[in-house]
Design an enzyme around this catalytic site. Structure first.
Site, PDB file in Angstrom:
ATOM      1  N   THR A  96      27.625  92.197   8.387  1.00 27.93           N
ATOM      2  CA  THR A  96      27.015  91.130   9.199  1.00 27.93           C
ATOM      3  C   THR A  96      26.630  91.672  10.574  1.00 27.93           C
ATOM      4  OG1 THR A  96      28.270  89.446   8.025  1.00 27.93           O
ATOM      5  CG2 THR A  96      27.365  88.816  10.159  1.00 27.93           C
ATOM      6  N   ASN A 144      23.562  89.569  -3.769  1.00 23.68           N
ATOM      7  CA  ASN A 144      24.984  89.305  -3.964  1.00 23.68           C
ATOM      8  C   ASN A 144      25.261  88.238  -5.021  1.00 23.68           C
ATOM      9  OD1 ASN A 144      23.625  88.217  -1.511  1.00 23.68           O
ATOM     10  ND2 ASN A 144      25.352  86.786  -1.541  1.00 23.68           N
ATOM     11  N   SER A 188      28.954  97.682   3.896  1.00 21.84           N
ATOM     12  CA  SER A 188      30.257  97.162   4.279  1.00 21.84           C
ATOM     13  C   SER A 188      31.355  97.801   3.435  1.00 21.84           C
ATOM     14  CB  SER A 188      30.265  95.650   4.083  1.00 21.84           C
ATOM     15  OG  SER A 188      31.497  95.119   4.480  1.00 21.84           O
ATOM     16  N   HIS A 194      34.380  96.646   2.657  1.00 27.11           N
ATOM     17  CA  HIS A 194      35.215  95.804   1.783  1.00 27.11           C
ATOM     18  C   HIS A 194      34.524  95.393   0.482  1.00 27.11           C
ATOM     19  CE1 HIS A 194      33.827  91.517   2.302  1.00 27.11           C
ATOM     20  NE2 HIS A 194      33.268  92.010   3.389  1.00 27.11           N
ATOM     21  N   THR A 229      36.120 100.358  21.314  1.00 28.98           N
ATOM     22  CA  THR A 229      37.030 101.342  20.718  1.00 28.98           C
ATOM     23  C   THR A 229      36.897 101.325  19.205  1.00 28.98           C
ATOM     24  OG1 THR A 229      38.543 101.059  22.561  1.00 28.98           O
ATOM     25  CG2 THR A 229      39.459 102.012  20.547  1.00 28.98           C
ATOM     26  N   CYS A 268      30.168  82.809   0.612  1.00 27.63           N
ATOM     27  CA  CYS A 268      29.978  82.532   2.031  1.00 27.63           C
ATOM     28  C   CYS A 268      29.402  81.142   2.246  1.00 27.63           C
ATOM     29  CB  CYS A 268      29.046  83.556   2.657  1.00 27.63           C
ATOM     30  SG  CYS A 268      29.456  85.224   2.200  1.00 27.63           S
TER      31      CYS A 268
HETATM   32  C1  LIG Z   1      29.163  90.626   1.851  1.00 29.15           C
HETATM   33  C2  LIG Z   1      27.743  90.762   2.231  1.00 29.15           C
HETATM   34  C3  LIG Z   1      27.349  90.800   3.579  1.00 29.15           C
HETATM   35  C4  LIG Z   1      28.340  90.596   4.717  1.00 29.15           C
HETATM   36  O1  LIG Z   1      29.197  91.684   4.835  1.00 29.15           O
HETATM   37  P1  LIG Z   1      30.471  91.630   5.812  1.00 29.15           P
HETATM   38  O2  LIG Z   1      30.912  93.040   5.920  1.00 29.15           O
HETATM   39  O3  LIG Z   1      31.460  90.769   5.110  1.00 29.15           O
HETATM   40  O4  LIG Z   1      30.025  91.068   7.101  1.00 29.15           O
HETATM   41  C5  LIG Z   1      26.021  90.996   3.863  1.00 29.15           C
HETATM   42  N1  LIG Z   1      25.110  91.150   2.892  1.00 29.15           N
HETATM   43  C6  LIG Z   1      25.444  91.122   1.590  1.00 29.15           C
HETATM   44  C7  LIG Z   1      24.394  91.306   0.556  1.00 29.15           C
HETATM   45  C8  LIG Z   1      26.765  90.923   1.215  1.00 29.15           C
HETATM   46  O5  LIG Z   1      27.092  90.874  -0.079  1.00 29.15           O
END
Ligand SMILES: *Cc1c(COP(=O)(O)O)cnc(C)c1O
Length: 383
Positions: free
Chosen positions: A74, A155, A203, A205, A244, A330
């Site tokens: 994000t 997603n 990202s 995660h 940081t 989300c």
């Molecule tokens: C999960 C996701 C995000 C947001 O990622 P974060 O690291 O959670 O902020 C943005 N774009 C797509 C396509 C995602 O699947």
């Protein structure tokens, strides 16, 4: 409560235990600030960050100097779009961005904000398969277009846009290409050179790394992309992202990326086999199922279906032993039908009955079989 069968990897992934082991020392023993290079603890942290930067760069065929760590995708999306919009370097071009109506909210909400600041935004439609039309993209790019923002994989549906062709088109027409590759990074080959991508977000995660870490890639040559900072204070990350550094998180992202890169083709094959099995079994046990999105241009791990006559919210209230998503995690807090499926021309009924299954590294054959049984039973009971 037993932990449910987890089929929601597109929302987030568990940390790979090997990633956790790599991160561990950086919380307590190796706690140095990567900016404190005047002593060994700081140097050790800085070296660990540089290794992670190399690991990330290698995944997308970039130079480590083109990799900037952020707090997640994000933030990386915000930095890319606002950073280009704010750059005096592109001010003479105009104030126009082209994007797609099925982008993640991180992109769409940022574009809306830029619209309020005087930018004009073109939202390209998608066809029933969730794909954009390259002719429409070409027609949308004008002399005023500074940036085109098209995600690699969606997603909700897993649909993969033809990013290589999009890159070529943008280059030919003098627009920069930003791609949100949060869902494809680590799952699909990404080559910023071959695909002509100028900026890219991902990202940790979503690829078995920790939450709260992400990356923005910014091209350094051919062309050198000028992105302005949106967070100031100390000049970390070559002045593009002050603050940081999250050293354990960044170390974790590097390790996670490396594991994905080394096992990508095997893992993709294994997960595709499981996803296809789930798809076949759901089809044979539940009537009235349709797949949402292209089945050809699709991530190997994602299956988005609509179940006729079902309300997925009701169904999921019934099914507590399988974790799936009814639309985007989300946005499902708002309980609004998915704008992604809406853009693909799905009916209200189809949107109400949509379920996203997303598989991953720790999904097993047994889980797929069990999940099918649980869904088939719940649907027949509700019917
Ligand atoms: C999960 C996701 C995000 C947001 O990622 P974060 O690291 O959670 O902020 C943005 N774009 C797509 C396509 C995602 O699947």
């Amino acid at each position: 409560m037993n932990t449910p069968i987890y089929l929601d990897y597109n929302a987030t992934t568990p940390l790979d235990p090997r990633v956790f082991e790599t991160m561990k020392p950086y919380f307590i023993e190796k706690f140095g600030n990567a900016a404190s290079r005047n002593h060994s603890l700081g140097c050790e942290a800085a070296q660990a960050v540089e290794l992670a930067r190399q690991q990330v760069a290698k995944l997308i065929e970039a130079d480590p100097r083109e990799i900037f760590f952020t707090s997640g995708a994000t933030e990386a999306v915000n930095l890319a779009l606002k950073g280009i919009a704010e750059s005096p370097y592109y001010a003479h071009n105009g104030r126009h961005i082209v994007t797609v109506c099925t982008e993640h909210k991180a992109v769409l909400d940022t574009c809306e904000w830029l619209e309020r600041k005087g930018w004009s935004i073109t939202y390209l439609p998608v066809n029933a398969d969730g794909l954009i039309d390259l002719q429409q993209l070409k027609a949308a790019i004008t002399q005023q277009t500074v940036l085109v923002a098209v995600m690699h994989a969606n997603n909700e549906t897993g649909v993969i846009q033809p990013i290589e062709k999009i890159g070529r088109l943008c280059k030919q027409h003098g627009a920069l290409l930003f791609s949100d590759t949060t869902q494809s990074a680590g799952k699909e080959r990404i080559d910023v050179e071959a695909f002509d991508i100028d900026l890219l977000a991902m990202s940790a995660h979503k690829m078995y790394g920790p939450k709260g870490v992400g990356v923005l890639y910014v091209r350094r040559r051919k062309p050198r992309v000028r992105c302005e900072a949106i967070i100031h204070g100390g000049g970390h990350e070559r002045g593009l992202r002050s603050g940081t550094l999250n050293v354990p998180g960044i170390v974790g992202m590097g390790a996670a990326v490396e594991l994905c890169r080394l096992n990508m083709s095997n893992e993709q094959k294994r997960i595709r086999r499981l996803r296809d099995k789930l798809q076949r079994q759901l089809y044979s046990h539940i009537h009235g199922i349709t797949i949402n999105g292209s089945t050809m241009q699709r991530l190997a791990n994602t299956l988005n279906v609509s179940i006729e006559g079902m309300d997925s919210e009701v169904l999921m209230r019934d099914i507590t032993s399988v974790a799936v998503s009814s639309s985007s995690a989300c946005t499902s807090a708002t309980l609004q039908p998915s704008y992604v499926l809406g853009a693909m021309g799905r009916s209200d009924e189809q949107m109400a009955g949509s379920i996203r299954f997303s598989l991953g590294r720790f999904t097993t054959d047994e889980e797929v079989a069990l999940a099918t049984d649980i869904f088939a039973t719940a649907v027949s009971t509700l019917r």
